[in-house]
Design an enzyme around this catalytic site. Structure first.
Site, short mmCIF file in Angstrom:
data_model
loop_
_atom_site.label_atom_id
_atom_site.label_comp_id
_atom_site.label_asym_id
_atom_site.label_seq_id
_atom_site.Cartn_x
_atom_site.Cartn_y
_atom_site.Cartn_z
CE LYS A 196 -8.30 -4.82 -5.03
NZ LYS A 196 -8.01 -5.90 -5.98
CE LYS A 254 -5.52 -2.58 -6.73
NZ LYS A 254 -5.83 -3.92 -7.20
C1 PBG Z 1 -8.56 -7.78 -8.91
C2 PBG Z 1 -7.63 -6.67 -9.05
C3 PBG Z 1 -8.01 -5.37 -9.35
C4 PBG Z 1 -6.85 -4.63 -9.47
C5 PBG Z 1 -5.76 -5.49 -9.24
N1 PBG Z 1 -6.27 -6.76 -8.97
C6 PBG Z 1 -9.34 -4.79 -9.60
C7 PBG Z 1 -10.42 -5.04 -8.66
O1 PBG Z 1 -10.22 -5.32 -7.48
O2 PBG Z 1 -11.55 -4.96 -9.12
C8 PBG Z 1 -6.83 -3.17 -9.82
C9 PBG Z 1 -5.59 -2.63 -10.41
C10 PBG Z 1 -5.76 -1.34 -11.11
O3 PBG Z 1 -6.84 -0.71 -11.14
O4 PBG Z 1 -4.77 -0.90 -11.70
N2 PBG Z 1 -8.35 -8.73 -7.98
#
Ligand code: PBG
Length: 329
Positions: A196, A254
């Site tokens: 991520k 992601k």
């Molecule tokens: C937070 C989380 C995020 C997303 C999924 N879980 C945002 C972040 O890490 O700030 C993002 C998903 C999206 O942008 O569609 N744990």
């Protein structure tokens, strides 16, 4: 060699193109993210995510029944937590009667076969908007992982099939796996957000949950000390392999589109299912350009979704799931 070989023969009609197509999308590919909010009768559109909504539990029930009828079989739950319930340790995340726990039960009651995955991270519950506990200007690793493990057990107790830790703390998959085993949840799966990246494409999601990191002295306002640097590739493989070693059943990359090289690399490297999250900013860009009449919404959406699958995704978490079903006619 030409003229013996003419590649255009295999493109001459839609029928031959269908016959030789390597990648096709089906409803089975999709994991549907859903945003849940407190209240009754609520279906609020998220301004930066046109046609995507925060749902109260009664509308969540209707939504999952509709998704199931459309052929979609899995959801990924996120909750918008009231400000007054937020603190640094995510205490509310462990409330057995919290919004997430009630949302899990609502989905399972409405549609028992619907696969329920839950987001596991502190940010929606954190007064600082971070995925872990903040102390002395740092995001604590092991202390955060402990809370994430308790949170996972709480979701499993409420009926979640899979927990999906999205926090990027080191070692959290092992901590969660051990906690689930200790509590007897041997069949609860883990989908790890393994690679991520610290991405600017999460903006609309943070609007949806009001979960952006806040301005506080000495605390970083970004997530770069835990989410990955988007310049890095080998690190993604290391992260992913570690998560598998620690007990992840499914791994995830992601965001989607900017990271398809990583998806392919990981798909070639591991033998567990690989999920890709096409995130909120990717959705917002397509919607915005289509609203302006600058891009053909469905054509661009299908091209992007197909590219994600072609790159190696076995599961696509996408806000376009229902839009995709609509294109099937
Ligand atoms: C937070 C989380 C995020 C997303 C999924 N879980 C945002 C972040 O890490 O700030 C993002 C998903 C999206 O942008 O569609 N744990």
């Amino acid at each position: 060699m030409y003229p013996l070989i003419r590649n255009r023969r295999l493109r001459a009609s839609e029928s031959i193109r269908r016959l030789i197509r390597e990648t096709t999308l089906t409803p089975d590919d999709f994991l549907v993210p859903l945003f849940v909010t407190e209240g009754k009768g609520i279906k609020e559109e998220i301004p930066s995510m046109p046609n995507y909504f925060r749902l109260s539990l009664d509308n969540l029930e209707k939504e999952v029944k509709e998704l199931w009828k459309m052929g979609l079989c899995s959801v990924l739950l996120f909750v918008k937590v009231e400000d007054k319930l937020k603190d640094n340790k995510g205490t509310e995340a462990l409330n057995p009667n919290g919004l997430m726990q009630r949302a899990i039960k609502t989905v399972k009651n409405a549609c028992p076969q619907m696969l329920v995955m839950t987001d596991v991270a502190l940010d929606p519950f954190s007064s600082y908007g971070h995925d872990g506990i903040v102390a002395e200007g740092m995001i604590l690793n092991d202390e955060s992982a402990e809370v994430l493990a308790e949170m996972s057990v709480s979701h499993a107790k409420a009926g979640a099939d899979f927990v999906a830790p999205s926090d990027m703390m080191d070692g959290r998959i092992l901590t969660i796996r051990e906690a689930l085993e200790d509590e007897g949840f041997t069949n609860t799966g883990i989908m790890a957000y393994s690679a991520k990246y610290a991405s600017a494409f999460y903006g609309p999601f943070r609007d949806a949950l009001d979960s952006a990191p806040v301005d506080i002295a000495n605390v970083p306002k970004d997530k770069k000390t835990y989410q990955m640097d988007y310049a890095n590739r080998y690190e993604a493989i290391r992260e992913t392999q570690l998560d598998i070693d620690e007990g992840a059943d499914i791994v995830m990359v992601k965001p989607g589109l900017c990271y398809l090289d990583i998806v392919r690399e990981i798909r070639n490297d591991v033998d567990v299912p690989v999920a890709v999250y096409q995130v909120s900013g990717e959705y917002a860009m397509v919607k915005a350009a289509a609203e302006k009449g600058w891009l053909d919404h469905d054509a661009v959406m299908l091209e992007q979704l197909t590219a994600i699958k072609r790159a190696g995704a076995n599961i696509i978490a996408s806000y376009f799931a229902k839009d995709f079903i609509r294109t099937l006619g």
